[in-house]
Design an enzyme around this catalytic site. Sequence first.
Site, PDB file in Angstrom:
ATOM      1  N   GLY A   8      48.127  62.704  26.607  1.00  0.00           N
ATOM      2  CA  GLY A   8      46.888  62.137  26.064  1.00  0.00           C
ATOM      3  C   GLY A   8      45.669  62.942  26.478  1.00  0.00           C
ATOM      4  O   GLY A   8      44.572  62.390  26.638  1.00  0.00           O
ATOM      5  N   ALA A  10      43.943  65.278  24.929  1.00  0.00           N
ATOM      6  CA  ALA A  10      43.035  65.819  23.918  1.00  0.00           C
ATOM      7  C   ALA A  10      41.731  65.041  23.815  1.00  0.00           C
ATOM      8  O   ALA A  10      40.763  65.518  23.227  1.00  0.00           O
ATOM      9  CB  ALA A  10      43.724  65.854  22.551  1.00  0.00           C
ATOM     10  N   ASP A  32      49.627  66.360  23.828  1.00  0.00           N
ATOM     11  CA  ASP A  32      48.995  65.434  22.892  1.00  0.00           C
ATOM     12  C   ASP A  32      49.502  65.746  21.503  1.00  0.00           C
ATOM     13  O   ASP A  32      50.220  66.736  21.290  1.00  0.00           O
ATOM     14  CB  ASP A  32      47.466  65.530  22.953  1.00  0.00           C
ATOM     15  CG  ASP A  32      46.789  64.179  22.677  1.00  0.00           C
ATOM     16  OD1 ASP A  32      47.177  63.528  21.687  1.00  0.00           O
ATOM     17  OD2 ASP A  32      45.904  63.783  23.442  1.00  0.00           O
ATOM     18  N   ASP A  41      54.556  64.424  19.112  1.00  0.00           N
ATOM     19  CA  ASP A  41      54.310  63.054  18.682  1.00  0.00           C
ATOM     20  C   ASP A  41      55.144  62.127  19.566  1.00  0.00           C
ATOM     21  O   ASP A  41      56.360  62.012  19.394  1.00  0.00           O
ATOM     22  CB  ASP A  41      54.705  62.900  17.210  1.00  0.00           C
ATOM     23  CG  ASP A  41      54.423  61.501  16.668  1.00  0.00           C
ATOM     24  OD1 ASP A  41      53.980  60.638  17.459  1.00  0.00           O
ATOM     25  OD2 ASP A  41      54.660  61.278  15.469  1.00  0.00           O
ATOM     26  N   GLY A  71      48.064  56.877  24.953  1.00  0.00           N
ATOM     27  CA  GLY A  71      48.205  55.470  24.612  1.00  0.00           C
ATOM     28  C   GLY A  71      47.503  55.139  23.319  1.00  0.00           C
ATOM     29  O   GLY A  71      46.585  55.850  22.896  1.00  0.00           O
ATOM     30  N   SER A 116      46.540  48.943  32.190  1.00  0.00           N
ATOM     31  CA  SER A 116      45.325  48.358  31.629  1.00  0.00           C
ATOM     32  C   SER A 116      45.098  46.990  32.248  1.00  0.00           C
ATOM     33  O   SER A 116      46.061  46.306  32.630  1.00  0.00           O
ATOM     34  CB  SER A 116      45.454  48.216  30.111  1.00  0.00           C
ATOM     35  OG  SER A 116      44.402  47.420  29.576  1.00  0.00           O
ATOM     36  N   TYR A 157      50.130  45.566  22.474  1.00  0.00           N
ATOM     37  CA  TYR A 157      49.402  46.354  23.469  1.00  0.00           C
ATOM     38  C   TYR A 157      49.505  45.709  24.851  1.00  0.00           C
ATOM     39  O   TYR A 157      49.870  46.368  25.832  1.00  0.00           O
ATOM     40  CB  TYR A 157      47.933  46.481  23.059  1.00  0.00           C
ATOM     41  CG  TYR A 157      47.108  47.290  24.036  1.00  0.00           C
ATOM     42  CD1 TYR A 157      47.144  48.679  24.008  1.00  0.00           C
ATOM     43  CD2 TYR A 157      46.303  46.666  24.987  1.00  0.00           C
ATOM     44  CE1 TYR A 157      46.403  49.425  24.906  1.00  0.00           C
ATOM     45  CE2 TYR A 157      45.563  47.405  25.890  1.00  0.00           C
ATOM     46  CZ  TYR A 157      45.613  48.784  25.840  1.00  0.00           C
ATOM     47  OH  TYR A 157      44.898  49.523  26.741  1.00  0.00           O
ATOM     48  N   LYS A 161      51.569  47.063  28.278  1.00  0.00           N
ATOM     49  CA  LYS A 161      50.897  47.344  29.548  1.00  0.00           C
ATOM     50  C   LYS A 161      51.458  46.493  30.689  1.00  0.00           C
ATOM     51  O   LYS A 161      51.534  46.958  31.837  1.00  0.00           O
ATOM     52  CB  LYS A 161      49.390  47.147  29.397  1.00  0.00           C
ATOM     53  CG  LYS A 161      48.727  48.152  28.449  1.00  0.00           C
ATOM     54  CD  LYS A 161      48.966  49.585  28.890  1.00  0.00           C
ATOM     55  CE  LYS A 161      48.204  50.588  28.015  1.00  0.00           C
ATOM     56  NZ  LYS A 161      48.390  51.994  28.461  1.00  0.00           N
TER      57      LYS A 161
END
Length: 282
Positions: A8, A10, A32, A41, A71, A116, A157, A161
């Site tokens: 992640g 980028a 990424d 991917d 994420g 999270s 989501y 988490k």
Amino acid sequence: MSTYAVTGAASGMGRAVADQLRTAGHTVIDVDIVESTVTADLSTPAGRRSAATEVLERADGRLDGAVMAAGLGPAPGRDRPRLIAEVNYFGVVDLLEAWRPALAAADRAKVVVFASNSSTTVPVVPGRAVRGFLDGDLEKVLRTLRPFGKQAPTFAYAASKVAISRWVRRTAVTRGWAGAGIRLNAIAPGAVLTPLLDKQLATPAEAKQIKRFPVPIGGYGDADQLADWVVFMLSDSADFLCGSVVFVDGGSDAWFRADDWPRPVPALRLRSYLSRMRAFRR
């Protein structure tokens, strides 16, 4: 200097972490779906296998640490629950399991997983979905979430988490991780100003909901400050940090569950804990 893999990387917090590590002179293998050293991917098994293999090749079989920041948030879309599940949970677990030998080959490797505060602040997260994640059963997760309709991405989501936080806690203390000198921890941010949050704030309905959410100190987090926390968790100062979930969320988690944590070990489970301790020592 050390070699780190950062997923992640980028944009958002992942990019802030990668930038800080590079500024400090470390080698960063960024992963990424776009604009990365390793383009993959993570929402597909093939993409995860490709990312895991290429990172190991570039690291020459040794990683001093990893930061799992990739994420997806709870945006609308019929296929969104699946994408969230694939990236947020399996995109962490599959890669880390593949990288574990390379992490064990390093001296005191550190891993930071992005969890999270949704794991403790979203109500009525379906336990069956969480168990599906931990069992590695994607279809069970999706079947559980389907009846929630338009709310399915939100629960996907939160469940992802919760599950990844539990996976970190369960895995960190095992012989294959702590026993191999790997420190595995998670960071649980609240609302942080990233491109994802900017997009949500630009949508009136989502913005209203976000602004009503309790943040005792007010405002939003800063990606660079969250990166400071991650870099600390990768440092020698974090040698004694293992299996922790560190909340950096302006006080929201404490607001919701001031009296829920910490809790002492229940006496009825003590025998189970002692058995696990003996197994670890063997």
